[in-house]
Design an enzyme around this catalytic site. Structure first.
Site, PDB file in Angstrom:
ATOM      1  CG  HIS A 154       1.650  -7.440  -6.196  1.00  0.00           C
ATOM      2  ND1 HIS A 154       0.849  -6.771  -5.988  1.00  0.00           N
ATOM      3  CD2 HIS A 154       2.434  -7.436  -7.312  1.00  0.00           C
ATOM      4  CE1 HIS A 154       1.046  -5.848  -6.742  1.00  0.00           C
ATOM      5  NE2 HIS A 154       1.952  -6.234  -7.785  1.00  0.00           N
ATOM      6  CD  GLU A 155       5.331  -9.303  -8.818  1.00  0.00           C
ATOM      7  OE1 GLU A 155       4.916  -9.497 -10.069  1.00  0.00           O
ATOM      8  OE2 GLU A 155       5.280  -8.174  -8.441  1.00  0.00           O
ATOM      9  CG  HIS A 158       0.866  -9.389 -11.889  1.00  0.00           C
ATOM     10  ND1 HIS A 158       0.123  -8.341 -12.623  1.00  0.00           N
ATOM     11  CD2 HIS A 158       1.579  -8.555 -10.819  1.00  0.00           C
ATOM     12  CE1 HIS A 158       0.306  -7.282 -11.842  1.00  0.00           C
ATOM     13  NE2 HIS A 158       1.153  -7.523 -10.992  1.00  0.00           N
ATOM     14  CG  ASP A 165       0.888  -3.667 -11.021  1.00  0.00           C
ATOM     15  OD1 ASP A 165       0.957  -4.627 -10.008  1.00  0.00           O
ATOM     16  OD2 ASP A 165       1.995  -3.552 -11.805  1.00  0.00           O
TER      17      ASP A 165
END
Length: 972
Positions: A154-155, A158, A165
């Protein structure tokens, strides 16, 4: 071709303004750097859990990208504060400050949310991922965030691909186009329950979510609990903790209506569409051709004492413009105040040949520092052989550590050397880091190549003495070990001209995080000025307290003990010269190693630029990992020719600044005065009752799942630790900081006046609300050129279909706004109007968008789309818990070491049947309205005809207005 343009092409291939050294080769990411902060207690389990996290993440990423990419090799940087191990190798460019992932405690203990410092636009790389040691070690956090490997992916999305998000803690529910209440999520097929949950005095209750006519579709505090067992596979950027979630939202699964940050920042494109456009994929990437990726390889590196050699130019041209003396002044400051204790330092000088003037010695006291200063060069003569200087630096380094790997060279020169390319291969093979300082307009253009190929920093300084550029460059050369207790903090760096008998008197604000080893350093051009310094209580430090060197035109005052917090006043007077140029530099160190100092750091959107692309200046103002908001931040950008540009930076969430109040102050820079080098520094002032600490983790972080529903049971996790204003310092003390910045280069700037090519910036924060049958639109004003100046006019339009506003903006309904004169960029704009009756109906959603035009007819892009919804609401239901005939079991959260408010342990209590809890999308507001009206009519008839008439009249003539205030994007 201009020489700067050709070199810029090479630099672009080597370095794109991001310090990460990660490379993608054969579908595998190599050289990922994960660094542990020096303050983290030694625990080898952290290293083992990092390895396990990466192994899991690699497989999860591999499958999520359709067998496209995986993690191939990772370097774990262990701090010097841990025990040395012969199996740990010496880092080269790998450091805590430049790591892709950091493991560090947060300064404020407000939880362990993994987050990514993401302050650039859609599709652009972020700065770093931050995990706390507790997140790495505490398995109890897996229930709220998901497994560590899933969180890492998930990170990583980014960090590497610049996606955002797909949830919204501030707007957890919204009204869809078919007028149903939906949970803000991607994908929209994730099922769950909308409940209101509160606990007081160890008593917990549940109730259905009700509408509030002044806030949003549901009252504040309503939450969405997903079903634990799902069929939905997307999205990783929404709720990676769900076992079924194994994919990113793509064009077919993406929820373009939801008010997510991804929709707002990426024009409602799905995360997978943005990922596919990244350089890693370029819209396609061949699969690896196997069902699982190879296991990641790990390297363990440990930070060592710094090894740095000053390689200083003493060629004949250094005699011009007092360059040799200014070089000595700046190098002296570096040796006495900047380089960290325990470092090994040497000095090499070069002209047509090179010599080692000071063999490497370890700096453990002021004695070594002062001895090194005595060996700084003062006599220029000869030509410029830069490679000879570099080779002598390598030789000096090898004499101490038997290798050049991981050592640093600070190379300063004002001249050209056509033979520099001859030592490129030697430099690359050395493993050394070369930081370059270009002095004057004729310094070799290959300096930037040397810095980029070795992972070094690049600086430039003008011959104009008022710039203080050389001192600023040396002040920016602290180590990257992350140990703030060792680093010098620059409070002030300023130069000015005094004509005749004139004085300058001004404050320098000293806050209580610094004060140890505080120096005031004054330099001048001709004659010694009259110098005085006063502490916050009025105590005078006269000129006799300064150590003055009239030969090298330097005066230095070291404040004994700990400098008192408050405003220190300096007074500098010209007493003899018709014109005197004076500079002042103030540095200090941390007082308490457990309390990080307030700091300011500069980042540029890129190190090289080609006109007409704009640059973006970023200043990160923080204490530890907590952002400082409300500060006054000014960037000073100096071209090698021309006057400096003063650029105020904003943290208002508009223009170049994508997030309000995150401590990242930003602004576009477009005032190019020519090709070549530009230097930059930032001045930060925190005034009394204006600057304060904030919380950074509100965006770009893994979702904290409040609970879930499994087989009719509601399982609540401990509530997410929150930070109130009382937990933070309401106001910070007054403080001063000056961040000495690096340099960047610009090419292809046309001669003469520049054409007006920059339109107003895109508006991303348009909001809409309905009050008393009027619509109020508000947004932050753009500028004439991006986020500077003043736009000429706005064009505001509305439609019942958001797609029309994006695809055929000109054909939608125009809202009269020509009488509205745009304000200066950064101001808040408001437009209130009364729509036609048919444009605003009960059970109807209306969408709005705006764009701006500048004085030459350049239009901005279409803004984000704001939505307003109008419907009748009912009286809120009682807050007592619902009792169902066969209530599902409420399972209290397991005990945890987290600090939670309210407490993390709850008693079991009756909860409603899930059939009584509305599902997102299950509430159709017009149906509720009709049903409610029928009930009211029956009740009124039962009482009396007259009361019925009165009641019905009240209901039909005074509907409660419920507006939805948020932003969302739709695809073009």
């Amino acid at each position: 071709m201009h020489p700067w343009h050709g070199v810029a092409v090479l630099w672009t291939l080597l370095h794109l303004g991001n310090c990460s050294m990660v490379q993608l080769k054969d579908n595998g990411y190599e050289d990922i750097v994960i660094a542990i902060h020096p303050a983290v207690p030694e625990d080898y389990t952290i290293i083992e859990n990092i390895k396990s996290m990466v192994v899991e993440a690699s497989s999860y990423l591999f499958n999520a990208t359709h067998k496209g990419v995986f993690f191939k090799s990772v370097k774990i940087v262990i701090p010097l504060t841990w025990h040395q191990n012969p199996n740990y190798t010496r880092p080269r460019t790998e450091s805590f400050n430049e790591a892709d992932v950091i493991v560090a405690d947060s300064f404020l203990k407000y939880g362990d949310d993994p987050y990514t410092l993401q302050y650039r636009g859609c599709g652009e790389k972020a700065k770093y991922i931050h995990f706390t040691p507790n997140f790495i070690l505490n398995d109890k956090l897996l229930s709220v965030f998901g497994t560590r490997g899933r969180v890492f992916v998930h990170e990583w999305a980014h960090l590497r691909w610049g996606v955002f998000d797909e949830y919204n803690n501030e707007t957890p529910f919204y009204v869809s186009r078919n007028f149903q209440v939906e949970a803000t999520r991607c994908g929209a097929d994730i099922t769950g329950s909308a409940i209101f949950h509160e606990c007081q005095d160890n008593y917990c209750s549940f109730r259905t979510c009700t509408s509030d006519p002044q806030t949003a579709p549901y009252n504040k505090g309503c939450m969405f609990l997903p079903d634990k067992h799902q069929s939905a596979t997307a999205s990783i950027m929404y709720m990676q903790a769900l076992a079924s979630v194994i994919a990113f939202c793509n064009a077919s699964t993406h929820n373009a209506e939801a008010p997510t940050l991804q929709n707002r920042m990426c024009n409602s494109q799905s995360t997978w569409e943005v990922i596919m456009r990244s350089p890693d994929f370029n819209n396609s990437r061949p699969t690896l051709g196997r069902d699982s990726p190879p296991a990641p390889a790990f390297s363990l590196l440990q930070t060592r004492n710094r090894v740095v050699c000053l390689v200083l130019d003493v060629s004949g041209s250094m005699d011009r413009f007092d360059r040799i003396f200014r070089q000595r002044q700046a190098a002296e400051l570096f040796l006495l105040q900047i380089v960290e204790s325990g470092s090994f330092v040497g000095i090499v000088t070069f002209s047509h040949k090179a010599s080692i003037d000071a063999e490497l010695r370890q700096v453990v006291s002021d004695t070594e520092r002062e001895d090194l200063v005595k060996l700084l060069p003062v006599k220029p003569n000869g030509g410029t052989a830069i490679c000879e200087g570099i080779r002598a630096g390598f030789k000096a380094t090898e004499s101490q550590i038997q290798s050049t790997y991981g050592s640093e060279i600070i190379l300063l020169t004002d001249g050209e050397d056509p033979l520099i390319p001859e030592c490129f291969q030697e430099v690359e093979n050395s493993g050394a880091i070369i930081h370059t300082i270009a002095l004057g307009p004729d310094a070799a253009i290959q300096l930037e190549t040397l810095a980029h190929m070795t992972g070094g920093l690049m600086f430039s300084a003008k011959d104009n003495l008022t710039s203080n550029g050389l001192i600023d460059a040396f002040s920016g050369l602290s180590s990257g070990n992350g140990n703030s207790s060792q680093h010098s903090v620059q409070l002030e760096s300023i130069s000015f001209t005094l004509h005749g008998i004139d004085c300058r008197k001004a404050p320098v604000s000293m806050d209580s995080t610094v004060g140890k080893s505080t120096f005031f350093v004054v330099t001048w051009q001709n004659n010694t000025p009259l110098i005085k310094v006063y502490d916050p209580h009025g105590k005078e430090y006269p000129q006799s307290n300064f150590s003055i060197d009239t030969t090298f035109k330097t005066a230095r005052l070291k404040i004994p003990g700990i400098a008192k917090p408050g405003d220190w006043i300096y007074s500098l007077c010209n007493t003899e010269s018709p014109l005197e140029i004076i500079s002042l530099t103030v540095t200090s160190h941390v007082v308490n190693e457990s309390i990080p100092p307030l700091t300011a750091k500069i980042h540029m959107s890129r190190d090289i630029n080609t006109f007409p692309s704009p640059m973006v200046v970023y200043a990160d103002v923080s204490q530890g990992f907590s952002p400082v908001i409300g500060a006054n931040v000014i960037a000073i950008i100096e071209p090698h020719l021309g006057e400096p540009v003063i650029l105020p930076l904003d943290d208002n969430g508009a223009g170049a600044d994508i997030a309000k109040n995150d401590g990242i102050y930003s602004k576009y820079f477009t005032s190019f005065s020519g090709n070549g080098r530009y230097s930059i520094k930032v001045r930060v002032q925190g005034k009394e009752k204006s600057a304060r600490l904030g919380v950074r983790i509100r965006r770009s972080h893994a979702l904290y799942m409040p609970g879930h529903v499994e087989n009719g049971n509601i399982q609540m996790n401990p509530p997410r630790p929150s930070v109130s204003d009382e937990d933070l310092q309401t106001n910070l003390e007054p403080f001063s900081r000056t961040a000495s910045g690096r340099s960047f280069t610009v090419s292809a700037v046309p001669p003469g006046s520049l054409p007006d090519m920059f339109p107003p910036c895109t508006i991303f924060d348009l909001e809409a609300q309905v009050t008393n049958s009027k619509i109020e639109l508000s947004w932050t004003a753009p500028g004439d050129d991006l986020d500077q100046g003043r736009a000429t006019r706005y064009e505001v339009r509305m439609s019942g279909n958001p797609v029309d506003l994006k695809n055929t903006f000109e054909n939608t309904t125009l809202i009269p706004s020509r009488s509205m004169k745009p304000q200066i960029a950064g101001s808040r704009e408001t437009l209130i109007f009364s729509p036609e009756e048919e444009d605003l109906k009960l059970g109807h959603v209306t969408y709005f968008a705006v764009r701006a035009e500048d004085k030459v007819g350049n239009w901005s892009e279409i803004s984000n789309i704001a939505q307003a919804a109008l419907f009748v609401t009912t009286t809120a239901t009682p807050t007592s818990p619902f009792i169902s005939p066969e209530p599902p079991t409420f399972v209290p959260p397991s005990s945890t070491s987290m600090t939670c408010n309210p407490p993390s342990s709850y008693p079991s209590t009756s909860v409603p049947s899930l059939s009584d809890i509305p599902m997102p999308g299950s509430i159709h507001v017009p149906t509720v309205v009709i049903t409610t009206c029928l009930i009211i009519v029956i009740v009124c008839l039962a009482i009396s005809i007259s009361l019925c008439i009165i009641s019905c009249t009240a209901v039909t003539t005074s509907p409660q207005l419920l507006y939805l205030e948020h932003s969302l994007f739709v695809p073009l």
